[in-house]
Design an enzyme around this catalytic site. Sequence first.
Site, PDB file in Angstrom:
ATOM      1  N   MET A 252     -10.691   5.854  59.090  1.00 19.20           N
ATOM      2  CA  MET A 252      -9.375   5.751  59.739  1.00 19.20           C
ATOM      3  C   MET A 252      -8.862   4.482  58.920  1.00 19.20           C
ATOM      4  O   MET A 252      -9.383   3.238  59.278  1.00 19.20           O
ATOM      5  CB  MET A 252      -9.449   5.627  61.254  1.00 19.20           C
ATOM      6  CG  MET A 252      -8.271   5.035  61.593  1.00 19.20           C
ATOM      7  SD  MET A 252      -8.318   4.747  63.427  1.00 19.20           S
ATOM      8  CE  MET A 252      -9.155   5.715  64.173  1.00 19.20           C
ATOM      9  N   PRO A 253      -7.866   4.667  58.238  1.00 21.35           N
ATOM     10  CA  PRO A 253      -7.257   3.434  57.642  1.00 21.35           C
ATOM     11  C   PRO A 253      -6.516   2.460  58.560  1.00 21.35           C
ATOM     12  O   PRO A 253      -5.823   2.977  59.492  1.00 21.35           O
ATOM     13  CB  PRO A 253      -6.131   3.904  56.513  1.00 21.35           C
ATOM     14  CG  PRO A 253      -6.795   5.364  56.422  1.00 21.35           C
ATOM     15  CD  PRO A 253      -7.616   5.897  57.487  1.00 21.35           C
ATOM     16  N   VAL A 254      -6.433   1.160  58.385  1.00 22.01           N
ATOM     17  CA  VAL A 254      -5.874   0.286  59.451  1.00 22.01           C
ATOM     18  C   VAL A 254      -5.254  -0.541  58.356  1.00 22.01           C
ATOM     19  O   VAL A 254      -5.844  -1.361  57.458  1.00 22.01           O
ATOM     20  CB  VAL A 254      -7.079  -0.587  60.229  1.00 22.01           C
ATOM     21  CG1 VAL A 254      -5.936  -1.458  61.138  1.00 22.01           C
ATOM     22  CG2 VAL A 254      -7.629   0.685  61.378  1.00 22.01           C
TER      23      VAL A 254
ATOM     24  N   ARG B 248      -3.474   3.904  61.088  1.00 24.15           N
ATOM     25  CA  ARG B 248      -2.861   2.939  62.136  1.00 24.15           C
ATOM     26  C   ARG B 248      -2.208   1.835  61.224  1.00 24.15           C
ATOM     27  O   ARG B 248      -2.588   0.999  60.144  1.00 24.15           O
ATOM     28  CB  ARG B 248      -3.838   2.194  62.884  1.00 24.15           C
ATOM     29  CG  ARG B 248      -4.792   3.173  63.692  1.00 24.15           C
ATOM     30  CD  ARG B 248      -4.261   3.784  64.467  1.00 24.15           C
ATOM     31  NE  ARG B 248      -4.965   4.789  65.429  1.00 24.15           N
ATOM     32  CZ  ARG B 248      -4.913   6.083  65.028  1.00 24.15           C
ATOM     33  NH1 ARG B 248      -4.167   6.760  64.089  1.00 24.15           N
ATOM     34  NH2 ARG B 248      -5.819   6.772  65.807  1.00 24.15           N
TER      35      ARG B 248
END
Length: 65
Positions: free
Chosen positions: A1-3, A40
């Site tokens: 999940m990229p943040v 996100r």
Amino acid sequence: MPVINIQIMQGRSEETIKKLIENVTETVSVTLDSPKERIRVLVTEIPKTHWGIGGIPASDHPDRK
């Protein structure tokens, strides 16, 4: 999940920040081939009194008045 963490000086409209989140999400999704639902974006607004430019708070900087 990229943040993705973005720090900007305080003072932009809610609509501008919404557009920033939308555009960054789209770019990351395309670049990383990641579903938007997994991305996100955190936007932190920093008061101009807490943002230094060349040793001067942005609130006092001649280019920021």
